[in-house]
Design an enzyme around this catalytic site. Sequence first.
Site, mmCIF file in Angstrom:
data_model
loop_
_atom_site.group_PDB
_atom_site.id
_atom_site.type_symbol
_atom_site.label_atom_id
_atom_site.label_comp_id
_atom_site.label_asym_id
_atom_site.label_seq_id
_atom_site.Cartn_x
_atom_site.Cartn_y
_atom_site.Cartn_z
ATOM 1 N N ASN A 178 0.795 -1.218 0.000
ATOM 2 C CA ASN A 178 0.000 0.000 0.000
ATOM 3 C C ASN A 178 0.836 1.282 0.000
ATOM 4 O O ASN A 178 0.332 2.342 -0.355
ATOM 5 C CB ASN A 178 -0.921 -0.010 1.230
ATOM 6 C CG ASN A 178 -1.659 1.291 1.414
ATOM 7 O OD1 ASN A 178 -2.610 1.593 0.701
ATOM 8 N ND2 ASN A 178 -1.193 2.100 2.368
ATOM 9 N N TYR A 203 3.419 9.748 -10.848
ATOM 10 C CA TYR A 203 2.551 8.955 -9.972
ATOM 11 C C TYR A 203 1.618 8.077 -10.786
ATOM 12 O O TYR A 203 1.472 6.879 -10.509
ATOM 13 C CB TYR A 203 1.750 9.892 -9.075
ATOM 14 C CG TYR A 203 0.711 9.220 -8.206
ATOM 15 C CD1 TYR A 203 1.070 8.609 -7.008
ATOM 16 C CD2 TYR A 203 -0.635 9.215 -8.560
ATOM 17 C CE1 TYR A 203 0.125 7.996 -6.198
ATOM 18 C CE2 TYR A 203 -1.593 8.606 -7.757
ATOM 19 C CZ TYR A 203 -1.215 8.001 -6.579
ATOM 20 O OH TYR A 203 -2.153 7.404 -5.782
ATOM 21 N N ILE A 242 -9.841 10.007 -1.757
ATOM 22 C CA ILE A 242 -10.105 9.473 -0.428
ATOM 23 C C ILE A 242 -9.618 10.465 0.628
ATOM 24 O O ILE A 242 -8.632 11.170 0.424
ATOM 25 C CB ILE A 242 -9.398 8.110 -0.235
ATOM 26 C CG1 ILE A 242 -9.735 7.161 -1.386
ATOM 27 C CG2 ILE A 242 -9.772 7.489 1.111
ATOM 28 C CD1 ILE A 242 -11.199 6.842 -1.560
#
Length: 259
Positions: A95, A161, A194
Amino acid sequence: MMGDVTYSFHGKAALVTGATSGIGRAIAQVLASAGAHVFVNSENETACKETCKGICDAGGRASSAVCDVSNAEALRKMAHAVWRNAGRLDMLFCNAGVTGAKRIGDAGYEADVEKIFAINLHHARLLCEEILPEMAKAGGGAAVLTSSLAGLRGNAGIGVYSLTKAAVAQLARDMAVRWGPKNVRVNALSPGLIATGWETQILSDAQAASRRLRMTPLRRIGQPEEIAAAAVFLASDAAGFITGHNLIVDGGTLITDGN
């Protein structure tokens, strides 16, 4: 427990990278609440200890796995140490990730590339190389690699990214094909926007926030616990016939035209 579904991971062990904040911390907490022994990774020893303490205070079981995941040698040593301490690993959650500050063509972009690839992509690749063969020898297991909505569409302002996150989803597919015959499942997870702290850069501007929320049919941002629920599902027996999948958890952002 997540909604109306209860998972049991008693007797199982999991390694979660980037587990001291945001999505990673939520994954670690959900796993521990369901009975797993969770190995909490971060390069910050204090943060690892604090996260583990919170889990243990809540009745769970957690151990620190301190390591800078951009350091390949240290990462391999950490993987072996966790396996020895746990006896085996049933679940791997890659993660850890960083966004970077530069776009392609910006001054200083090249300086971002090596670090972001090392953290976002190569740490997952290396852990898969170290841990999945051992899972296979032990009879099976599951890995979940955190990708991103950014890896599924064009981005003008994100830079390297998005390249790394697209590659993470491909890594999950490749590993799923390679290790599926040995009862090891590998899936990717692609969150949308998020509430991890990064979203404040967008939502602090009222006009930008309104535009961004119009792009999401559910008209809100997601919570780390919602991503954790999806990640834990993919690692659970409930997802026993799912591998090589990229589960998009974005409130519908990818499929809307913004109206």
